[in-house]
Structure formats: structure tokens, C-alpha cells
Design a protein around this motif. Structure first.
Motif, mmCIF file in Angstrom:
data_model
loop_
_atom_site.group_PDB
_atom_site.id
_atom_site.type_symbol
_atom_site.label_atom_id
_atom_site.label_comp_id
_atom_site.label_asym_id
_atom_site.label_seq_id
_atom_site.Cartn_x
_atom_site.Cartn_y
_atom_site.Cartn_z
ATOM 1 N N LYS A 403 1.076 -0.779 0.056
ATOM 2 C CA LYS A 403 0.020 0.190 0.203
ATOM 3 C C LYS A 403 0.845 1.263 0.514
ATOM 4 O O LYS A 403 0.225 1.943 -0.563
ATOM 5 C CB LYS A 403 -1.093 -0.086 1.499
ATOM 6 N N THR A 405 2.406 4.313 -0.925
ATOM 7 C CA THR A 405 3.036 5.231 -2.280
ATOM 8 C C THR A 405 4.010 5.523 -2.029
ATOM 9 O O THR A 405 4.396 6.153 -3.819
ATOM 10 C CB THR A 405 2.220 6.477 -1.850
ATOM 11 N N PHE A 410 3.534 -0.145 -5.004
ATOM 12 C CA PHE A 410 2.957 0.833 -4.891
ATOM 13 C C PHE A 410 2.222 1.042 -7.053
ATOM 14 O O PHE A 410 1.717 1.502 -7.188
ATOM 15 C CB PHE A 410 2.726 2.150 -4.544
ATOM 16 N N TYR A 413 1.687 -1.864 -8.921
ATOM 17 C CA TYR A 413 -0.416 -1.939 -8.522
ATOM 18 C C TYR A 413 -0.432 -0.932 -9.899
ATOM 19 O O TYR A 413 -1.633 -1.432 -9.996
ATOM 20 C CB TYR A 413 -0.172 -1.597 -7.156
ATOM 21 N N ASN A 414 -0.152 0.563 -9.780
ATOM 22 C CA ASN A 414 -1.474 1.181 -10.539
ATOM 23 C C ASN A 414 -0.611 1.003 -12.361
ATOM 24 O O ASN A 414 -1.740 1.195 -12.641
ATOM 25 C CB ASN A 414 -0.646 2.053 -9.667
ATOM 26 N N ARG A 417 -3.225 -1.923 -12.975
ATOM 27 C CA ARG A 417 -4.874 -1.073 -12.928
ATOM 28 C C ARG A 417 -4.754 -0.723 -14.260
ATOM 29 O O ARG A 417 -5.901 -0.321 -14.556
ATOM 30 C CB ARG A 417 -4.822 0.092 -12.020
ATOM 31 N N SER A 505 2.753 7.762 -9.775
ATOM 32 C CA SER A 505 1.316 6.909 -9.497
ATOM 33 C C SER A 505 0.304 7.329 -8.505
ATOM 34 O O SER A 505 -0.587 7.354 -8.175
ATOM 35 C CB SER A 505 2.608 5.472 -8.697
ATOM 36 N N MET A 506 1.277 8.432 -7.783
ATOM 37 C CA MET A 506 0.435 8.864 -6.721
ATOM 38 C C MET A 506 -1.029 9.936 -7.247
ATOM 39 O O MET A 506 -2.426 9.961 -6.652
ATOM 40 C CB MET A 506 1.262 10.270 -5.479
ATOM 41 N N SER A 509 -3.527 6.815 -9.698
ATOM 42 C CA SER A 509 -4.322 6.856 -8.505
ATOM 43 C C SER A 509 -5.577 8.138 -7.754
ATOM 44 O O SER A 509 -6.438 7.540 -7.887
ATOM 45 C CB SER A 509 -3.323 6.289 -6.842
ATOM 46 N N SER A 510 -5.184 9.173 -8.047
ATOM 47 C CA SER A 510 -6.152 10.251 -7.453
ATOM 48 C C SER A 510 -6.837 10.147 -8.293
ATOM 49 O O SER A 510 -7.974 10.048 -8.100
ATOM 50 C CB SER A 510 -5.415 11.277 -7.204
ATOM 51 N N TYR A 512 -7.875 8.340 -11.121
ATOM 52 C CA TYR A 512 -8.549 6.883 -11.517
ATOM 53 C C TYR A 512 -9.370 6.378 -10.290
ATOM 54 O O TYR A 512 -10.802 6.621 -10.644
ATOM 55 C CB TYR A 512 -7.314 5.901 -11.953
ATOM 56 N N ASN A 513 -8.585 7.001 -8.892
ATOM 57 C CA ASN A 513 -10.168 6.585 -7.906
ATOM 58 C C ASN A 513 -11.135 7.438 -8.005
ATOM 59 O O ASN A 513 -12.307 6.947 -7.290
ATOM 60 C CB ASN A 513 -9.716 6.564 -6.524
#
Length: 558
Positions: A403, A405, A410, A413-414, A417, A505-506, A509-510, A512-513
């Protein structure tokens, strides 16, 4: 309208030229909050220093609004504010130029460097079991080689790995390194070095003084390095360097470097001896960089000087040293080998995956995924810190997570995704839910609008402006090996790609969420969905290209 693929450096250069001042006044914005209103800023303090009373002439304002040229972003508006002079570019056009049809081959290869570099990693000659500090210089050397090759530079890696008895951890980390070398040619090179040693005024026989410790059997002679440094006026070497006992092993190390330089000029058939004339190479200059840990630096400086003495030509006179800071291990504080380090991180990654994904992570199909996540975690641990700085490895069980970041896991993981997004879209196309993605030339990029709000969340423009736009320049700058004004040490921004991937990635991720990319299958929503897919396809390509410089395969799913 601008020409070709736009870039940050070209745009900043054009903005500064428009102001007519020799100093760089403009800065690129990066935060989501500021990008709501502006893309570039010339701060008020800088304007006050450059213009009388800080007033920008009207002619300059006109020049800024008509900005253009190869690689330059076109300007939408320019205005004075309390913060300074602010510029916003034509964003739909920028999307079109970066996400539209790819440029031709000439534009794609623009800015490529030329030349040849020998990257030498002495850590691979370590006879004892390797430690994490050895991994740091090795992984950095491999990463640097991939960055240089991405810029069109030819790279030769030294020393070659032996087929038998190599480090097992290198296989586990999927290190891409040449193996074996031409032993016959190496013996000839060692012989030539011995002949040069016999002729050198810096060399002397090793006479055993009464009461002195017995010299090792493989010592050939001693060489006075300090007097050579003083005679040549060399700077940057350790002041404690004095006399070196020359052994067969040291000459073999130099012979391997000699052969690497020869290999770099293999396109010149006239050059066929262990010692070759650079004048024969017709300008095929070869740079030599020793990537060493701070613990190995002294010994490598000795070999550097010995090579200069035995082969006084341009390639030895321009040797440079890229020094890695120490690797401190805590929790446990006892010494740990590189193999133990890998196995510990692999066990921790497995346990963290089971905690997050449950029984799925215990399936055999996960073995390769966990291996890749482990390699990513270690490479990011070793490479996301500036090479000059110390790395502190916390090996406690709570030190690794799927998890965090700022971890390699991480980033992977992205990347997965994105693979899942496009796999889901493709399966929906096959079912007839969505139409196929149209050609880039038919997409409507005006559908992509800044999503950032008062909460300062990343949007589509931020992804393009902070990542897609500058990525080629990030790789180019990370591959630069600037020559120092004096001395033998060089520095490089080898941490840049890891930091870039973590920040990407950060922000991805923000975004895409928050944004539902594959929406309801209504025709009036397709234009925006297609534009977003094109944008995220480009983001995926950046992930893949950046990970390739770290020799990490993108994961298709986690």
C-alpha cells in the motif's frame, strides 16, 4: 500552431527569449491548485530585478502571446498578476500534439545523443558474499546503462560475469549483464600491460625489507602513485594514495577495461591490438565511468592511476568516478548478505500480499507476481535516493507493504490497474458494449478538461502537463553525465526516474479513484471516454518506458 512534439525546455527557452533577458525568469507550474489558472509563471521578484519598476513592455507581452516554433507550446493568454506574469497555453492543442498521431522518425529521434560509454562496476569482482551495498552500485550501473541506451549512446558493461559461480541474487533480481569474455585476448592484454609496467619509471621491484610482513605471492612490483599524481598535477584523488602493490588480478581488471574500450571501437577494423591508437579511431571517443561504493572508492582510484601510467591516452585521462553513498541496515543491525536481503523482502512481500488479497495471493499464478513485486521493491529502495546519499534499509516486517505510496509495489500496482482498464474495455468492445477506439486524428480532445477543484485533486491536464510532456526530458536529464570543472567525481540524477514514477503513480491513482473512465454506453458520452482512453493509453506507455529503464516488466494484473 506549434510544430512537432512540444517540450518543457523548448517552451521555457522561447518564453525567456521573448522577455529579452539573459537570465531564466520563467518557471513551470506543477501543483493542481496553480494549474487551474496558469501553466508558466515569471515571478514578480524576478520581473522587478529584470525590468525598471517591474513593468513588462507592451511589445514583450505581444511577443509572448504569439509564441511558437518547434517544440514550443502555443500561448492562449498572458497577463500580469500580483504573483507575476502568468501564461496559460492552448490546452486542447497541447492534448492534440501529445496524444494525436505520432511524429515521424526524424522528430522521434531528435535530441538523441551519440558516443560510447564504458560503465565499470568493481563490486562484481567482490570475492566474498555480496552485501546490499554491492547491489546498490550494480543496480545503479544497470539502470544508467539503460538510460544511456535510450538516448542512443552505446554502452559496454564491465566486468563480464563468469558463467560458473556467479551471484545467485543477480538471477533473482533479473539483472541484465554480459557474461564471459575473450580469455585469449585478455591474456594478450595482460601481457601488454606487463610490458608497459616494465618500461614505466613509476614502477620498482618489491624488495623484502628485514622485519617487514611477507608480501603476497602474486605481487609483481610496486608503483609510486603519489609521485605520478604530483608530477601530472592531478586533482581529486585521495591524499593518502602512495605506493600500490601491483598484482596479476589488478592487471586483469585493467585488461578487461582495455578490452571494453577496444570493443567500443570494433567498427574500426584497423584497431586490432590490445593497445590501439585513438587517432586510428577517427574520433570514436570512449568515456569511462567507474560506478563504485564509497567503500571501494580508494581502491578504484589506485587502479585509475595505474591505468593512466600504463596507458597514457585520452580514454584513461578522462576516467570519472560516480560514487554511491553507504547502505546502512537497521532492524536487524547485524550484517546481512544480498541473498538474505532478497529472501527477506520476498517473504515480506508474500505476507503483505496475503494480507491484502487473501487466499488469491497463495495461488501458484501469484509466484511470478510476487517475484516481480519483490524485485521492484528492492530496485526502488536502491535507486530512488540520490546516489551520493546514504540509504537506510529497515528490514523489519512492517517495513514493506503493497500500500505504501512511495514503494515499487505501489508503482507496479498502478501499472496493473491501467492494464486491467484496457483489458476491461477490450472485452466490452468484443461484446458490443462500446465501439472500438477511433484513430487519434479523429478524437475530440476538447472533451478533456481540468478536473482539479478546490480540493487540489489531479486532473487530466495535470497528467499531461506534469508527466506526458516532460517525460522524455526526465529520461534525457537522468542519463546526463556532466563533466566536473575539476576532479574525477561526477554526479548524475539517477534517482529521477524512480521519483517520477512514484509521483505519477500517486497522481494517477488519485485521478483514477475519482473519475469513472468507462461510463454508461451512451453515444453522447463516447467522445469523452475515447479522449480519456487515449490519455491513459499514453500514461500506460510512459509507465512501461520508465519501468524498462529499471528492467522491470509491467504487470498485467494484481
Amino acid at each position: 500552431t506549434g510544430e512537432g512534439r512540444p517540450g518543457v525546455a523548448a517552451t521555457l527557452r522561447a518564453l525567456n527569449e521573448a522577455l529579452g533577458r539573459p537570465v531564466a525568469l520563467w518557471v513551470k507550474e506543477g501543483g493542481a491548485r496553480n494549474l487551474r489558472h496558469r501553466d508558466f509563471l515569471a515571478p514578480r521578484a524576478a520581473l522587478s530585478a529584470a525590468f525598471p519598476d517591474g513593468q513588462v513592455p507592451a511589445g514583450v507581452m505581444a511577443a509572448l502571446t504569439s509564441l511558437g516554433g518547434p517544440g514550443v507550446l502555443s500561448v492562449q493568454s498572458c497577463q500580469e498578476t500580483p504573483a507575476g506574469l502568468v501564461v496559460q497555453v492552448r490546452r486542447p492543442e497541447a492534448f492534440q500534439r501529445l496524444l494525436g498521431p505520432a511524429p515521424g522518425p526524424a522528430a522521434a529521434t531528435a535530441g538523441m545523443q551519440a558516443g560510447t560509454v564504458v560503465l565499470h562496476c568493481p563490486a562484481l569482482r567482490c570475492s566474498a558474499a555480496p552485501r546490499p551495498r554491492h547491489l546498490r552500485s550494480l543496480l545503479l550501473t544497470e539502470h544508467l546503462s539503460r538510460l544511456l541506451r535510450a538516448q542512443g549512446v552505446s554502452v559496454c558493461l564491465v566486468p563480464a560475469l563468469a558463467k560458473e559461480g556467479g551471484w545467485e541474487v543477480l538471477r533473482q533480481l533479473h539483472v541484465d549483464w554480459p557474461s564471459d569474455c575473450d580469455n585469449a585476448a585478455l591474456l594478450d592484454a595482460v601481457s601488454a600491460l606487463k610490458q608497459a609496467l616494465a618500461r614505466s619509471p613509476c614502477a620498482a621491484d618489491c624488495e623484502q625489507e628485514p622485519g617487514a610482513a611477507t608480501l603476497p605471492e602474486d605481487v609483481i612490483c610496486k608503483v609510486h602513485l603519489r609521485s605520478f599524481v604530483e608530477q601530472q598535477g592531478l586533482v581529486g584523488y585521495d591524499p593518502n594514495i602512495d605506493v600500490l602493490l601491483v598484482t596479476e588480478g589488478k592487471l586483469r581488471s585493467l585488461a578487461e577495461l582495455q578490452q571494453a574500450v577496444l570493443q567500443c571501437t570494433v567498427s574500426y577494423p584497423a584497431v586490432n591490438s590490445a593497445f590501439f591508437s585513438l587517432s586510428q579511431c577517427q574520433g570514436s571517443y570512449c568515456s569511462i565511468v567507474h560506478v563504485v561504493s564509497c567503500e571501494e572508492e580508494f581502491q578504484q582510484q589506485q587502479l585509475d592511476l595505474l591505468w593512466r601510467i600504463l596507458d597514457p591516452r585520452a580514454h584513461t585521462a578522462s576516467q570519472k568516478h560516480l560514487v554511491c553513498g553507504p547502505v546502512k541496515v537497521t532492524n536487524p543491525s547485524s550484517p546481512i548478505g544480498a541473498d538474505q536481503y532478497f529472501q527477506l523482502r520476498k517473504r515480506q512481500m508474500y505476507e503483505a500480499s496475503v494480507m491484502k488479497y487473501g487466499e488469491l495471493a497463495q495461488d501458484e499464478a501469484w509466484t511470478e507476481v510476487i517475484d516481480t513485486l519483490t524485485v521492484a521493491a528492492i530496485r526502488f529502495e536502491m535507486l530512488s535516493t540520490a546516489h551520493r546519499s546514504q540509504i537506510t534499509l529497515d528490514l523489519g516486517d512492517s517495513s514493506i507493504s503493497t500500500k505504501g505510496t512511495k514503494s515499487g509495489a505501489f508503482v507496479m500496482y498502478n501499472c496493473a490497474r491501467l492494464a486491467t482498464l484496457f483489458d476491461t474495455y477490450q472485452r466490452a468492445v468484443e461484446r458490443g458494449t462500446y465501439p472500438p477506439l477511433p484513430p487519434a486524428s479523429e478524437l475530440n480532445f476538447s472533451c478533456l478538461r481540468e478536473e482539479a477543484s478546490a480540493e487540489k485533486r489531479p486532473g487530466e491536464w495535470l497528467l499531461l502537463f506534469n508527466y506526458l510532456l516532460p517525460f522524455p526530458e526526465v529520461v534525457q536529464q537522468a542519463a546526463q553525465l556532466p563533466t566536473p570543472a575539476k576532479g574525477i567525481r561526477i554526479t548524475a540524477n539517477t534517482e529521477a526516474v524512480c521519483k517520477f514514477l512514484i509521483q505519477l503513480s500517486m497522481d494517477f491513482s488519485s485521478y483514477y479513484n475519482r473519475v469513472h473512465v468507462l461510463g454508461e454506453p451512451f453515444p453522447h458520452l463516447f467522445d469523452q471516454m475515447f479522449a480519456r482512453l487515449q490519455l491513459l493509453g499514453a500514461v500506460r506507455d510512459v509507465f512501461h518506458s520508465a519501468l524498462a529503464t529499471l528492467h522491470l516488466p509491467p504487470l498485467s494484473q494484481i
